[in-house]
Write a protein that holds these residues in place. Sequence first.
Motif, short mmCIF file in Angstrom:
data_model
loop_
_atom_site.label_atom_id
_atom_site.label_comp_id
_atom_site.label_asym_id
_atom_site.label_seq_id
_atom_site.Cartn_x
_atom_site.Cartn_y
_atom_site.Cartn_z
N ALA A 46 0.84 -1.21 0.00
CA ALA A 46 0.00 0.00 0.00
C ALA A 46 0.87 1.26 0.00
O ALA A 46 0.54 2.25 -0.65
N LEU A 47 2.00 1.20 0.71
CA LEU A 47 2.88 2.38 0.79
C LEU A 47 3.74 2.55 -0.45
O LEU A 47 4.29 3.64 -0.67
N SER A 48 3.87 1.53 -1.26
CA SER A 48 4.72 1.64 -2.45
C SER A 48 3.95 2.09 -3.69
O SER A 48 4.55 2.31 -4.74
N GLN A 49 2.64 2.25 -3.57
CA GLN A 49 1.81 2.68 -4.70
C GLN A 49 1.93 4.18 -4.93
O GLN A 49 2.26 4.94 -4.03
N ARG A 50 1.62 4.59 -6.14
CA ARG A 50 1.49 6.02 -6.46
C ARG A 50 0.00 6.34 -6.44
O ARG A 50 -0.80 5.62 -7.03
N TYR A 51 -0.36 7.39 -5.75
CA TYR A 51 -1.76 7.75 -5.61
C TYR A 51 -2.04 9.01 -6.42
O TYR A 51 -1.45 10.05 -6.18
N GLU A 52 -2.93 8.85 -7.38
CA GLU A 52 -3.29 9.94 -8.28
C GLU A 52 -4.67 10.46 -7.90
O GLU A 52 -5.59 9.69 -7.66
N GLY A 53 -4.80 11.75 -7.87
CA GLY A 53 -6.07 12.38 -7.57
C GLY A 53 -6.04 13.83 -8.01
O GLY A 53 -4.98 14.38 -8.29
N ASP A 54 -7.22 14.42 -8.09
CA ASP A 54 -7.30 15.82 -8.52
C ASP A 54 -6.84 16.79 -7.43
O ASP A 54 -6.37 17.87 -7.72
N THR A 55 -6.97 16.37 -6.18
CA THR A 55 -6.57 17.24 -5.06
C THR A 55 -5.66 16.47 -4.11
O THR A 55 -5.62 15.24 -4.12
N GLN A 56 -4.97 17.21 -3.28
CA GLN A 56 -4.12 16.58 -2.27
C GLN A 56 -4.97 15.75 -1.31
O GLN A 56 -4.59 14.65 -0.93
N ALA A 57 -6.12 16.26 -0.95
CA ALA A 57 -7.01 15.54 -0.03
C ALA A 57 -7.46 14.21 -0.65
O ALA A 57 -7.54 13.20 0.05
N GLU A 58 -7.72 14.22 -1.93
CA GLU A 58 -8.13 12.99 -2.61
C GLU A 58 -7.00 11.95 -2.60
O GLU A 58 -7.23 10.77 -2.34
N LYS A 59 -5.78 12.39 -2.85
CA LYS A 59 -4.63 11.48 -2.80
C LYS A 59 -4.46 10.91 -1.39
O LYS A 59 -4.22 9.71 -1.22
N ASN A 60 -4.59 11.76 -0.39
CA ASN A 60 -4.46 11.31 0.99
C ASN A 60 -5.55 10.29 1.34
O ASN A 60 -5.28 9.29 2.00
N ASP A 61 -6.77 10.56 0.89
CA ASP A 61 -7.87 9.62 1.14
C ASP A 61 -7.61 8.27 0.49
O ASP A 61 -7.88 7.22 1.09
N LEU A 62 -7.07 8.26 -0.73
CA LEU A 62 -6.76 7.01 -1.41
C LEU A 62 -5.69 6.22 -0.65
O LEU A 62 -5.82 5.00 -0.47
N LEU A 63 -4.65 6.91 -0.19
CA LEU A 63 -3.59 6.26 0.58
C LEU A 63 -4.15 5.67 1.87
O LEU A 63 -3.92 4.51 2.20
N GLN A 64 -4.90 6.46 2.61
CA GLN A 64 -5.43 6.01 3.88
C GLN A 64 -6.43 4.86 3.70
O GLN A 64 -6.46 3.92 4.50
N SER A 65 -7.20 4.89 2.63
CA SER A 65 -8.12 3.79 2.34
C SER A 65 -7.35 2.50 2.04
O SER A 65 -7.74 1.42 2.50
N ALA A 66 -6.28 2.61 1.28
CA ALA A 66 -5.47 1.44 0.96
C ALA A 66 -4.86 0.85 2.22
O ALA A 66 -4.80 -0.38 2.40
N LEU A 67 -4.40 1.71 3.12
CA LEU A 67 -3.82 1.22 4.38
C LEU A 67 -4.88 0.58 5.27
O LEU A 67 -4.62 -0.44 5.91
N LYS A 68 -6.07 1.14 5.29
CA LYS A 68 -7.15 0.55 6.09
C LYS A 68 -7.50 -0.83 5.55
O LYS A 68 -7.73 -1.76 6.33
N ARG A 69 -7.53 -0.98 4.23
CA ARG A 69 -7.79 -2.31 3.64
C ARG A 69 -6.70 -3.29 4.04
O ARG A 69 -6.98 -4.45 4.36
N ALA A 70 -5.46 -2.85 4.03
CA ALA A 70 -4.35 -3.72 4.41
C ALA A 70 -4.46 -4.14 5.88
O ALA A 70 -4.23 -5.30 6.22
N VAL A 71 -4.83 -3.22 6.72
CA VAL A 71 -4.94 -3.50 8.16
C VAL A 71 -6.10 -4.44 8.45
O VAL A 71 -6.01 -5.27 9.33
N LYS A 72 -7.19 -4.33 7.68
CA LYS A 72 -8.36 -5.17 7.91
C LYS A 72 -8.21 -6.56 7.32
O LYS A 72 -8.98 -7.45 7.64
N SER A 73 -7.22 -6.77 6.47
CA SER A 73 -7.06 -8.09 5.82
C SER A 73 -6.67 -9.15 6.82
O SER A 73 -6.03 -8.97 7.76
#
Length: 111
Positions: A84-111
Amino acid sequence: MISNFTELSETEYSDRRFNILVDVEENGDAKELPYVDSQGIPTIGVGFDLTVGSVRDEVLKAFGFDVNSENEHEQEYLQQIETALSQRYEGDTQAEKNDLLQSALKRAVKS
């Protein structure tokens, strides 16, 4: 010429150094959640690059993870976080990129 010196303990020095970094690097607001920095790098705190293995391991240890565990399930779990931390997160805004990163980490933690 400076003639007065104040001797600081190691803890006092570390605290003052950290506060200066927070003020300079983060405009007084240390980030407690991972975020994507201006260069597109997953980061936490005052610019700790989570794509660097040694930095990532120290951060994970601070959060209570056993990065040296020989348990197969724990290693798989840590690998999911690393992915999850090695991915590149693309989004229109910084907040969108941060949300994508945090969502990916939450998925990893819940696995």
